[in-house]
Scaffold this active site. Sequence first.
Site, PDB file in Angstrom:
ATOM      1  N   CYS A   1       0.827  -1.207   0.000  1.00  0.00           N
ATOM      2  CA  CYS A   1       0.000   0.000   0.000  1.00  0.00           C
ATOM      3  C   CYS A   1       0.859   1.253   0.000  1.00  0.00           C
ATOM      4  O   CYS A   1       2.036   1.221   0.366  1.00  0.00           O
ATOM      5  CB  CYS A   1      -0.897   0.039   1.244  1.00  0.00           C
TER       6      CYS A   1
ATOM      7  N   CYS B   1      -2.937   4.966   2.589  1.00  0.00           N
ATOM      8  CA  CYS B   1      -4.030   4.027   2.334  1.00  0.00           C
ATOM      9  C   CYS B   1      -5.050   4.041   3.475  1.00  0.00           C
ATOM     10  O   CYS B   1      -4.682   3.933   4.651  1.00  0.00           O
ATOM     11  CB  CYS B   1      -3.482   2.611   2.160  1.00  0.00           C
TER      12      CYS B   1
ATOM     13  N   CYS C   1      -2.429  -2.948  -3.635  1.00  0.00           N
ATOM     14  CA  CYS C   1      -3.730  -2.800  -2.990  1.00  0.00           C
ATOM     15  C   CYS C   1      -4.730  -2.226  -3.997  1.00  0.00           C
ATOM     16  O   CYS C   1      -4.433  -1.250  -4.692  1.00  0.00           O
ATOM     17  CB  CYS C   1      -3.585  -1.867  -1.789  1.00  0.00           C
TER      18      CYS C   1
ATOM     19  N   CYS D   1      -5.979   1.639  -2.592  1.00  0.00           N
ATOM     20  CA  CYS D   1      -5.168   2.859  -2.709  1.00  0.00           C
ATOM     21  C   CYS D   1      -4.341   2.903  -3.990  1.00  0.00           C
ATOM     22  O   CYS D   1      -3.714   3.914  -4.281  1.00  0.00           O
ATOM     23  CB  CYS D   1      -4.259   3.018  -1.493  1.00  0.00           C
TER      24      CYS D   1
END
Length: 249
Positions: free
Chosen positions: A39, A43, A70, A73
Amino acid sequence: MNTHTRLTADDPRWAQVMARDPQADGQFVYSVRTTGVYCRPSCPSRRAKPENVAFHASPEAAEQAGYRPCKRCRPNQQPTSRHSTRLSFSIGQCSLGMVLVAQSLEGLRAILMADDAETLLEDLNNRFPDTALIRADHTLEQIVTQVIDLIEHPTAPCTLPLDMHGTAFQHRVWQALQDIPAGQTQSYSEVAARINAPKAARAVARACATNALAVAIPCHRVVRSDGSLSGYRWGIERKQTLLTREQPR
C-alpha cells in the site's frame, strides 16, 4: 515485542503510515505479510500490525518481493486529480468478440476484449477511474480497423504507438513480452529470468494480468512451466485461438 516489531515501530515511516500521511506517498510503500498486498502510506484500509509490515523503496521493489498492489489505494499508479487525463475510445467487432480501443495523446492506452459492450465499458472504467472517457467512433475508426487486423493476424508486428501505464517492473515485463516471437511461448519463470528477477514469477504473472493492451503486448504467449495454458484476462479460449493463429501453416 520481538525485534522486527520493535524495528518497525521505531521506524519514522511507521508513524507516517499510522497517520496515513499523504505527504509520504511516493517516498515508499509498505507491504503486509498476512494479506500479500502493498500500500501507499496514506491508504485508508484497516491498519496492519507492525509485526506484519515491511517497507519498500518503490512499488517495483514490493512486487519483486512477491506482493501485489492494494486495489483500494492503487500504490502502483501515480496520484491524480479527478479527470486529470482524457482517453478517446471506440468499440468494434472482431472474430473473438467485441473489442474496445482507447487512445491518449501519446498512443494506445487500452485494447480490451469481451463478449459485449457493457463488459468492455466496465473494464475500461475500472482500469482508468480517474480519467475522462470520451467516445469517438469516427475519429478512431481507422485505428480500430488496424487493431482488429492485428487480432485477426497476430503474427504481424504492432506498429501503432503504445502508451503503457504501469510500474517500472511492469514495464520491464511488458517489454519482455513484446520480445517473444510470434509462434513461440515462454513460461512466467523464463520471463522473470530474462528481466533479471528469477524469483519474481508470480509478479510477472500479475503484470501479465494487469496488461491493458491485448495482443499488442502479447501476454497470451506466456504459459505455465509445463506448457499448459494458464489464466488469460480475456478468456482461455481467446488465448488458445491467438496461439493457434500464430502457428506456422
